[in-house]
Scaffold this motif. Sequence first.
Motif, PDB file in Angstrom:
ATOM      1  N   ASP A 126       6.673  35.317 -16.476  1.00 29.01           N
ATOM      2  CA  ASP A 126       7.759  35.139 -17.438  1.00 29.01           C
ATOM      3  C   ASP A 126       8.178  33.676 -17.384  1.00 29.01           C
ATOM      4  O   ASP A 126       8.442  33.147 -16.297  1.00 29.01           O
ATOM      5  N   ILE A 127       8.216  33.005 -18.515  1.00 36.05           N
ATOM      6  CA  ILE A 127       8.621  31.597 -18.565  1.00 36.05           C
ATOM      7  C   ILE A 127      10.113  31.547 -18.891  1.00 36.05           C
ATOM      8  O   ILE A 127      10.533  31.938 -19.972  1.00 36.05           O
ATOM      9  N   ASN A 128      10.913  31.065 -17.935  1.00 37.38           N
ATOM     10  CA  ASN A 128      12.367  31.118 -18.109  1.00 37.38           C
ATOM     11  C   ASN A 128      13.020  29.834 -17.582  1.00 37.38           C
ATOM     12  O   ASN A 128      13.758  29.860 -16.591  1.00 37.38           O
ATOM     13  N   TYR A 129      12.727  28.726 -18.246  1.00 33.02           N
ATOM     14  CA  TYR A 129      13.459  27.479 -18.001  1.00 33.02           C
ATOM     15  C   TYR A 129      14.642  27.439 -18.971  1.00 33.02           C
ATOM     16  O   TYR A 129      14.447  27.474 -20.191  1.00 33.02           O
ATOM     17  N   GLU A 130      15.847  27.335 -18.442  1.00 29.63           N
ATOM     18  CA  GLU A 130      17.018  27.250 -19.320  1.00 29.63           C
ATOM     19  C   GLU A 130      17.176  25.852 -19.901  1.00 29.63           C
ATOM     20  O   GLU A 130      17.538  25.696 -21.070  1.00 29.63           O
ATOM     21  N   HIS A 131      16.877  24.834 -19.086  1.00 25.71           N
ATOM     22  CA  HIS A 131      17.057  23.448 -19.531  1.00 25.71           C
ATOM     23  C   HIS A 131      15.696  22.757 -19.605  1.00 25.71           C
ATOM     24  O   HIS A 131      14.972  22.683 -18.607  1.00 25.71           O
ATOM     25  N   ILE A 132      15.378  22.248 -20.783  1.00 20.17           N
ATOM     26  CA  ILE A 132      14.074  21.651 -21.059  1.00 20.17           C
ATOM     27  C   ILE A 132      14.294  20.240 -21.570  1.00 20.17           C
ATOM     28  O   ILE A 132      14.944  20.035 -22.602  1.00 20.17           O
ATOM     29  N   LYS A 133      13.740  19.256 -20.856  1.00 19.84           N
ATOM     30  CA  LYS A 133      13.986  17.854 -21.210  1.00 19.84           C
ATOM     31  C   LYS A 133      13.067  17.350 -22.323  1.00 19.84           C
ATOM     32  O   LYS A 133      13.479  16.513 -23.131  1.00 19.84           O
ATOM     33  N   TRP A 134      11.818  17.863 -22.354  1.00 16.37           N
ATOM     34  CA  TRP A 134      10.837  17.313 -23.287  1.00 16.37           C
ATOM     35  C   TRP A 134      10.061  18.442 -23.966  1.00 16.37           C
ATOM     36  O   TRP A 134       9.291  19.139 -23.323  1.00 16.37           O
ATOM     37  N   ASP A 135      10.260  18.610 -25.274  1.00 12.86           N
ATOM     38  CA  ASP A 135       9.601  19.687 -26.005  1.00 12.86           C
ATOM     39  C   ASP A 135       8.079  19.601 -25.956  1.00 12.86           C
ATOM     40  O   ASP A 135       7.399  20.578 -25.631  1.00 12.86           O
ATOM     41  N   GLU A 136       7.540  18.444 -26.297  1.00 10.64           N
ATOM     42  CA  GLU A 136       6.080  18.309 -26.372  1.00 10.64           C
ATOM     43  C   GLU A 136       5.437  18.543 -25.014  1.00 10.64           C
ATOM     44  O   GLU A 136       4.413  19.229 -24.900  1.00 10.64           O
ATOM     45  N   LEU A 137       6.043  17.988 -23.975  1.00  8.90           N
ATOM     46  CA  LEU A 137       5.514  18.166 -22.622  1.00  8.90           C
ATOM     47  C   LEU A 137       5.628  19.619 -22.185  1.00  8.90           C
ATOM     48  O   LEU A 137       4.731  20.157 -21.523  1.00  8.90           O
ATOM     49  N   PHE A 138       6.719  20.258 -22.561  1.00  5.21           N
ATOM     50  CA  PHE A 138       6.920  21.675 -22.241  1.00  5.21           C
ATOM     51  C   PHE A 138       5.793  22.515 -22.840  1.00  5.21           C
ATOM     52  O   PHE A 138       5.180  23.352 -22.156  1.00  5.21           O
ATOM     53  N   VAL A 139       5.516  22.293 -24.112  1.00  6.91           N
ATOM     54  CA  VAL A 139       4.469  23.053 -24.790  1.00  6.91           C
ATOM     55  C   VAL A 139       3.111  22.792 -24.143  1.00  6.91           C
ATOM     56  O   VAL A 139       2.359  23.733 -23.834  1.00  6.91           O
ATOM     57  N   ASN A 140       2.780  21.521 -23.914  1.00  2.92           N
ATOM     58  CA  ASN A 140       1.471  21.185 -23.361  1.00  2.92           C
ATOM     59  C   ASN A 140       1.287  21.724 -21.940  1.00  2.92           C
ATOM     60  O   ASN A 140       0.273  22.346 -21.613  1.00  2.92           O
ATOM     61  N   CYS A 141       2.281  21.494 -21.095  1.00  6.87           N
ATOM     62  CA  CYS A 141       2.156  21.899 -19.689  1.00  6.87           C
ATOM     63  C   CYS A 141       2.159  23.411 -19.526  1.00  6.87           C
ATOM     64  O   CYS A 141       1.298  23.985 -18.841  1.00  6.87           O
ATOM     65  N   ILE A 142       3.120  24.061 -20.135  1.00  5.31           N
ATOM     66  CA  ILE A 142       3.235  25.513 -19.961  1.00  5.31           C
ATOM     67  C   ILE A 142       2.057  26.227 -20.621  1.00  5.31           C
ATOM     68  O   ILE A 142       1.561  27.237 -20.102  1.00  5.31           O
ATOM     69  N   SER A 143       1.580  25.714 -21.746  1.00  5.03           N
ATOM     70  CA  SER A 143       0.401  26.316 -22.397  1.00  5.03           C
ATOM     71  C   SER A 143      -0.793  26.290 -21.454  1.00  5.03           C
ATOM     72  O   SER A 143      -1.539  27.280 -21.341  1.00  5.03           O
ATOM     73  N   GLN A 144      -0.989  25.167 -20.784  1.00  6.53           N
ATOM     74  CA  GLN A 144      -2.110  25.065 -19.856  1.00  6.53           C
ATOM     75  C   GLN A 144      -1.952  26.016 -18.680  1.00  6.53           C
ATOM     76  O   GLN A 144      -2.920  26.644 -18.230  1.00  6.53           O
ATOM     77  N   VAL A 145      -0.740  26.151 -18.173  1.00  7.15           N
ATOM     78  CA  VAL A 145      -0.503  27.064 -17.052  1.00  7.15           C
ATOM     79  C   VAL A 145      -0.776  28.508 -17.480  1.00  7.15           C
ATOM     80  O   VAL A 145      -1.446  29.268 -16.767  1.00  7.15           O
ATOM     81  N   ILE A 146      -0.273  28.893 -18.649  1.00  3.82           N
ATOM     82  CA  ILE A 146      -0.511  30.247 -19.147  1.00  3.82           C
ATOM     83  C   ILE A 146      -2.006  30.521 -19.286  1.00  3.82           C
ATOM     84  O   ILE A 146      -2.517  31.560 -18.844  1.00  3.82           O
ATOM     85  N   THR A 147      -2.716  29.585 -19.901  1.00  2.35           N
ATOM     86  CA  THR A 147      -4.159  29.757 -20.113  1.00  2.35           C
ATOM     87  C   THR A 147      -4.906  29.890 -18.799  1.00  2.35           C
ATOM     88  O   THR A 147      -5.754  30.787 -18.633  1.00  2.35           O
ATOM     89  N   GLU A 148      -4.602  29.014 -17.847  1.00  3.20           N
ATOM     90  CA  GLU A 148      -5.298  29.036 -16.546  1.00  3.20           C
ATOM     91  C   GLU A 148      -5.052  30.349 -15.813  1.00  3.20           C
ATOM     92  O   GLU A 148      -5.977  30.958 -15.258  1.00  3.20           O
ATOM     93  N   LEU A 149      -3.812  30.805 -15.801  1.00  3.85           N
ATOM     94  CA  LEU A 149      -3.498  32.027 -15.057  1.00  3.85           C
ATOM     95  C   LEU A 149      -4.059  33.265 -15.750  1.00  3.85           C
ATOM     96  O   LEU A 149      -4.569  34.181 -15.095  1.00  3.85           O
ATOM     97  N   LYS A 150      -3.981  33.322 -17.084  1.00  4.27           N
ATOM     98  CA  LYS A 150      -4.500  34.483 -17.797  1.00  4.27           C
ATOM     99  C   LYS A 150      -6.023  34.568 -17.731  1.00  4.27           C
ATOM    100  O   LYS A 150      -6.595  35.662 -17.729  1.00  4.27           O
ATOM    101  N   ASN A 151      -6.690  33.428 -17.680  1.00  4.73           N
ATOM    102  CA  ASN A 151      -8.154  33.425 -17.675  1.00  4.73           C
ATOM    103  C   ASN A 151      -8.745  33.617 -16.290  1.00  4.73           C
ATOM    104  O   ASN A 151      -9.971  33.723 -16.148  1.00  4.73           O
ATOM    105  N   ASP A 152      -7.906  33.658 -15.274  1.00  7.63           N
ATOM    106  CA  ASP A 152      -8.395  33.890 -13.918  1.00  7.63           C
ATOM    107  C   ASP A 152      -8.511  35.397 -13.693  1.00  7.63           C
ATOM    108  O   ASP A 152      -7.514  36.099 -13.529  1.00  7.63           O
ATOM    109  N   ASP A 153      -9.737  35.907 -13.681  1.00 14.17           N
ATOM    110  CA  ASP A 153      -9.966  37.349 -13.572  1.00 14.17           C
ATOM    111  C   ASP A 153      -9.456  37.915 -12.255  1.00 14.17           C
ATOM    112  O   ASP A 153      -9.113  39.104 -12.175  1.00 14.17           O
TER     113      ASP A 153
END
Length: 305
Positions: free
Chosen positions: A129-156
């Motif tokens: 569950d992604i639950n950051y209440e305070h986010i400083k940078w939108d673009e960085l948030f999208v890029n970083c969290i997207s990569q984390v989601i992809t890496e964790l979901k693709n790990d069988d």
Amino acid sequence: MSKPIFREYIGVKPHSTTLDDFPPEIIKTDTLEFHFILGFATEKYYLSGKGSGNFEESWRDEFFGPDKVKILKIKHPEVKVVISIGGRGLETPFDPAEHYVWVSNAVKSLKLIIQKYKNESGNMIDGIDINYEHIKWDELFVNCISQVITELKNDDDLNIQVVSIAPSENNASSYLKLYNANPDDINLVDYQFSNQLNPVSTEDAFVDIYKSLVKDYNPHKVLPGFSTDPLDTKRTKITRDTFIGGCKKIISSFQLKLPGVFFWNANDSAIPQSDDEDEPYILEHILQDILTKSGEELLAISSQS
């Protein structure tokens, strides 16, 4: 036909209700899809205040560690256990020091946390569950969290089945951008109604907000949420009656669907406010009854068609 979803944050307070203490009668896996959201996996911060991406458990291991989750899964094998990543409050912002280093650290450290929770069948953690209440940078948030989601979901080996995000009005644009970048990988949107900036004073106002959310996201993914935290209830812009009535109004609507609800949090729900005579978990009981009846009615309709 899928069951209504019921989610409860747990472990988020220093003296949290334990998995042992949680009322078994609320874990209704026969009529509901029940999720415990374990919070939080929080990152370490440099002296500068920037995030390192190195996550560690903030919950108490003796209450919510692998042994406790294993017992829970034996008693209730259908319960899903989800780890919430981030944190509430200004002390846990999303503000990475470095993009690529942050992602690398996050993936490695989160995998280590998830892999602690194993039984004979494999990993016992069903989602994140992604639950950051305070986010400083939108673009960085999208890029970083997207990569984390992809890496964790693709790990069988991890077998992550559920990914949720927890937006509120003050960070809505950040989470919507994240969702639009990962619509197939984000399964649930837990919207925090207790954090509205302006009062939600009527059931119709509640429904209007919900309509807007399902247009932005997906009608099968948006779960409204309510907080029983005393700090939230003092400043909340929505009453319990409005939340309950709004959920009932959505269920009775032909145009809308209510896939489920979530609550923040089990510890405060277990300790009713001192100025009333509520029973513990009173709101959870009420909403579960509403969802269960709704699910039974929909099942009956589908079986007749």
